[in-house]
Motif scaffolding. Structure first.
Motif, mmCIF file in Angstrom:
data_model
loop_
_atom_site.group_PDB
_atom_site.id
_atom_site.type_symbol
_atom_site.label_atom_id
_atom_site.label_comp_id
_atom_site.label_asym_id
_atom_site.label_seq_id
_atom_site.Cartn_x
_atom_site.Cartn_y
_atom_site.Cartn_z
ATOM 1 N N PRO A 131 0.840 -1.211 0.000
ATOM 2 C CA PRO A 131 0.000 0.000 0.000
ATOM 3 C C PRO A 131 0.870 1.254 0.000
ATOM 4 O O PRO A 131 1.836 1.351 0.759
ATOM 5 N N GLY A 132 0.555 2.174 -0.887
ATOM 6 C CA GLY A 132 1.349 3.378 -0.990
ATOM 7 C C GLY A 132 2.523 3.266 -1.938
ATOM 8 O O GLY A 132 3.258 4.244 -2.148
ATOM 9 N N GLY A 133 2.714 2.078 -2.538
ATOM 10 C CA GLY A 133 3.767 1.907 -3.524
ATOM 11 C C GLY A 133 3.401 2.568 -4.849
ATOM 12 O O GLY A 133 2.384 3.249 -4.960
ATOM 13 N N LYS A 134 4.231 2.342 -5.858
ATOM 14 C CA LYS A 134 3.979 2.959 -7.154
ATOM 15 C C LYS A 134 2.656 2.439 -7.720
ATOM 16 O O LYS A 134 2.489 1.227 -7.895
ATOM 17 N N PRO A 135 1.708 3.307 -8.047
ATOM 18 C CA PRO A 135 0.408 2.848 -8.549
ATOM 19 C C PRO A 135 0.520 2.278 -9.961
ATOM 20 O O PRO A 135 1.204 2.831 -10.826
ATOM 21 N N ALA A 136 -0.162 1.162 -10.176
ATOM 22 C CA ALA A 136 -0.193 0.533 -11.499
ATOM 23 C C ALA A 136 -1.503 -0.221 -11.648
ATOM 24 O O ALA A 136 -2.118 -0.646 -10.660
ATOM 25 N N VAL A 137 -1.922 -0.385 -12.898
ATOM 26 C CA VAL A 137 -3.094 -1.215 -13.195
ATOM 27 C C VAL A 137 -2.689 -2.219 -14.256
ATOM 28 O O VAL A 137 -1.981 -1.898 -15.206
ATOM 29 N N PHE A 138 -3.123 -3.462 -14.065
ATOM 30 C CA PHE A 138 -2.833 -4.542 -15.000
ATOM 31 C C PHE A 138 -4.099 -4.862 -15.797
ATOM 32 O O PHE A 138 -5.168 -5.080 -15.222
ATOM 33 N N ASP A 145 10.608 -2.821 -13.270
ATOM 34 C CA ASP A 145 11.661 -2.417 -12.326
ATOM 35 C C ASP A 145 12.145 -1.002 -12.628
ATOM 36 O O ASP A 145 12.286 -0.159 -11.727
ATOM 37 N N ARG A 146 12.410 -0.737 -13.904
ATOM 38 C CA ARG A 146 12.944 0.566 -14.290
ATOM 39 C C ARG A 146 11.968 1.699 -13.941
ATOM 40 O O ARG A 146 12.364 2.734 -13.402
ATOM 41 N N PHE A 147 10.699 1.477 -14.229
ATOM 42 C CA PHE A 147 9.729 2.533 -13.981
ATOM 43 C C PHE A 147 9.438 2.734 -12.502
ATOM 44 O O PHE A 147 8.874 3.749 -12.106
ATOM 45 N N ALA A 148 9.867 1.760 -11.679
ATOM 46 C CA ALA A 148 9.758 1.940 -10.232
ATOM 47 C C ALA A 148 11.059 2.490 -9.646
ATOM 48 O O ALA A 148 11.192 2.612 -8.426
ATOM 49 N N GLY A 149 12.042 2.816 -10.506
ATOM 50 C CA GLY A 149 13.288 3.384 -10.054
ATOM 51 C C GLY A 149 14.304 2.391 -9.577
ATOM 52 O O GLY A 149 15.290 2.765 -8.889
ATOM 53 N N LYS A 150 14.111 1.107 -9.940
ATOM 54 C CA LYS A 150 15.028 0.056 -9.487
ATOM 55 C C LYS A 150 16.095 -0.176 -10.542
ATOM 56 O O LYS A 150 15.785 -0.449 -11.699
ATOM 57 N N ALA A 151 17.345 -0.104 -10.164
ATOM 58 C CA ALA A 151 18.444 -0.287 -11.104
ATOM 59 C C ALA A 151 18.683 -1.769 -11.375
ATOM 60 O O ALA A 151 18.281 -2.633 -10.598
ATOM 61 N N GLY A 152 19.326 -2.049 -12.539
ATOM 62 C CA GLY A 152 19.722 -3.423 -12.842
ATOM 63 C C GLY A 152 18.808 -4.090 -13.828
ATOM 64 O O GLY A 152 17.818 -3.568 -14.242
ATOM 65 N N GLY A 207 -11.732 -11.361 -22.319
ATOM 66 C CA GLY A 207 -12.483 -12.436 -21.683
ATOM 67 C C GLY A 207 -11.639 -13.379 -20.875
ATOM 68 O O GLY A 207 -12.152 -14.330 -20.296
ATOM 69 N N GLY A 208 -10.323 -13.136 -20.813
ATOM 70 C CA GLY A 208 -9.421 -14.100 -20.195
ATOM 71 C C GLY A 208 -9.435 -14.106 -18.680
ATOM 72 O O GLY A 208 -9.247 -15.142 -18.063
ATOM 73 N N GLY A 209 -9.607 -12.955 -18.064
ATOM 74 C CA GLY A 209 -9.526 -12.886 -16.613
ATOM 75 C C GLY A 209 -8.086 -12.863 -16.130
ATOM 76 O O GLY A 209 -7.143 -13.082 -16.897
ATOM 77 N N CYS A 210 -7.916 -12.574 -14.846
ATOM 78 C CA CYS A 210 -6.588 -12.478 -14.237
ATOM 79 C C CYS A 210 -6.177 -13.798 -13.601
ATOM 80 O O CYS A 210 -7.018 -14.598 -13.209
ATOM 81 N N SER A 211 -4.871 -13.984 -13.489
ATOM 82 C CA SER A 211 -4.327 -15.159 -12.806
ATOM 83 C C SER A 211 -3.331 -14.710 -11.759
ATOM 84 O O SER A 211 -2.790 -13.593 -11.823
ATOM 85 N N ALA A 212 -3.052 -15.591 -10.812
ATOM 86 C CA ALA A 212 -2.114 -15.265 -9.741
ATOM 87 C C ALA A 212 -0.721 -14.979 -10.292
ATOM 88 O O ALA A 212 -0.001 -14.107 -9.785
ATOM 89 N N LYS A 213 -0.319 -15.678 -11.351
ATOM 90 C CA LYS A 213 1.027 -15.496 -11.890
ATOM 91 C C LYS A 213 1.214 -14.103 -12.489
ATOM 92 O O LYS A 213 2.334 -13.570 -12.507
ATOM 93 N N GLN A 214 0.149 -13.485 -12.959
ATOM 94 C CA GLN A 214 0.277 -12.152 -13.554
ATOM 95 C C GLN A 214 0.716 -11.112 -12.537
ATOM 96 O O GLN A 214 1.332 -10.099 -12.892
ATOM 97 N N ARG A 215 0.421 -11.365 -11.254
ATOM 98 C CA ARG A 215 0.852 -10.440 -10.201
ATOM 99 C C ARG A 215 2.371 -10.385 -10.088
ATOM 100 O O ARG A 215 2.937 -9.397 -9.604
ATOM 101 N N GLN A 216 3.034 -11.444 -10.541
ATOM 102 C CA GLN A 216 4.460 -11.619 -10.289
ATOM 103 C C GLN A 216 5.347 -10.841 -11.258
ATOM 104 O O GLN A 216 6.575 -10.954 -11.213
ATOM 105 N N GLN A 217 4.749 -10.012 -12.118
ATOM 106 C CA GLN A 217 5.526 -9.193 -13.038
ATOM 107 C C GLN A 217 5.934 -7.860 -12.418
ATOM 108 O O GLN A 217 6.595 -7.046 -13.072
ATOM 109 N N PHE A 218 5.558 -7.657 -11.147
ATOM 110 C CA PHE A 218 5.821 -6.409 -10.440
ATOM 111 C C PHE A 218 6.525 -6.705 -9.122
ATOM 112 O O PHE A 218 6.134 -7.630 -8.394
#
Length: 324
Positions: A40-47, A317-324, A53-64
């Motif tokens: 909560p309070g981290g960088k806001p994003a919407v997926f 990562d880059r858009f959240a300011g994380k290097a590497g 029609g596909g819906g979301c899956s738990a694995k999609q959360r793991q891209q952030f």
């Protein structure tokens, strides 16, 4: 436009559970499921998920990175945990764009990063072009511009040459007299009053899509794709959208790409994407020169392929300011 060396590729983040979830009444008889993951309070994003029609899956959360992001995921109208299930009523691109705005207000964000792949890239572009002041960055995968050329590739001629055996099943489900317009022929069956007719057509439609999105055979993914509920939602809603040109004017997303100027963006596109070939991503790059286009040389369509995952995770990562 090069991809990272295979040995240096990034993987998905570990599984994460939502810190909040709920249902939002968006009117027209629809309620959509949403969840927020990360901090909560981290960088806001919407997926924005694909199909449509596909819906979301738990694995999609793991891209952030969950330590850096506050990401909202939701099941678009008629699919996943949203209700009513597989409904086509009041279910258009512009209803979904309005839903994204309602969710932004619910989350209390003034602006957020928008992330979408496949159909999700279409929806992300439609949203960003309508509400550019609400978008901090765009991360897109497998660009689909909803053009007639792209629809013809999938449902008339193109992908059929690469997967002739599955195309034979897809076209063969329809009597020869109706095969000149397979989208219309499937629409007739997917909206039939007979549940058995709807389900049979949905399974064949979803099998065709499942084959075109995989670079290498994936029996487990195909089984999920053709499971009854998933197949019905994807086939009915996807066909509904394609039958109406996704409620977009011809060339609209490229025509209005000037509205994206000033929004940082990354496109991760598989060279061997048979579902959404690279030509659309290239056309978008010409209309929006500032965007970074990464063409993954050994990539197909799915975000779970190593080169695609690497590009997407590095972008978030880059858009959240994380290097590497």
């Amino acid at each position: 436009m090069s991809a990272a060396a295979s040995s240096d590729r990034r993987g998905l983040y570990p599984p994460v559970e939502p810190f909040a979830s709920g249902m939002l009444d968006v009117g027209d008889g629809h309620s959509i499921y949403w969840e927020r993951c990360g901090t909560p309070g981290g960088k806001p994003a919407v997926f924005l998920h694909g199909a449509p029609g596909g819906g979301c899956s738990a694995k999609q959360r793991q891209q952030f990175d969950p330590a850096l992001y506050d990401v909202l995921l939701f099941d678009q109208r008629g699919c996943g945990r949203s209700t009513p299930f597989a409904s086509l009523e009041s279910n258009t691109t512009w209803h979904l764009v309005a839903d994204i705005e309602a969710l932004r207000e619910l989350a209390g964000h003034d602006r957020w990063m928008v992330f979408g792949g496949s159909w999700g890239s279409t929806l992300a572009l439609a949203y960003a072009e309508k509400h550019p002041e609400r978008v901090t960055e765009l991360v897109l995968r497998g660009i689909f511009l909803a053009s007639q050329q792209e629809a013809n590739w999938l449902y008339k001629y193109g992908a059929s040459e690469l997967y002739p055996e599955t195309w034979s099943e897809f076209a063969g489900h329809i009597p020869a007299a109706e095969r000149h317009d397979l989208v219309a022929a499937y629409h007739k069956r997917l909206t039939s009053d007979d549940p058995a007719v709807r389900l049979a057509a949905a399974k064949v439609w979803s099998m065709w899509e499942g084959v075109t999105v995989t670079l290498l055979p994936d029996p487990e993914m195909l089984a999920d794709f053709t499971a009854d509920d998933h197949a019905v939602a994807v086939a009915r809603i996807e066909n509904h959208y394609f039958s109406h040109d996704c409620w977009l004017e011809p060339g609209q997303l490229l025509r209005d790409a000037h509205r994206l100027r000033g929004i940082p963006g990354v496109i991760v596109q598989g060279r061997h994407d048979c579902c959404t070939p690279p030509a659309a991503a290239w056309a978008l790059k010409q209309a929006w020169p500032e965007v970074e286009l990464q063409i993954v040389p050994d990539g197909g369509h799915l975000f779970t392929e190593p080169g695609i995952t690497d590009g997407l995770v590095r972008a978030t990562d880059r858009f959240a300011g994380k290097a590497g």
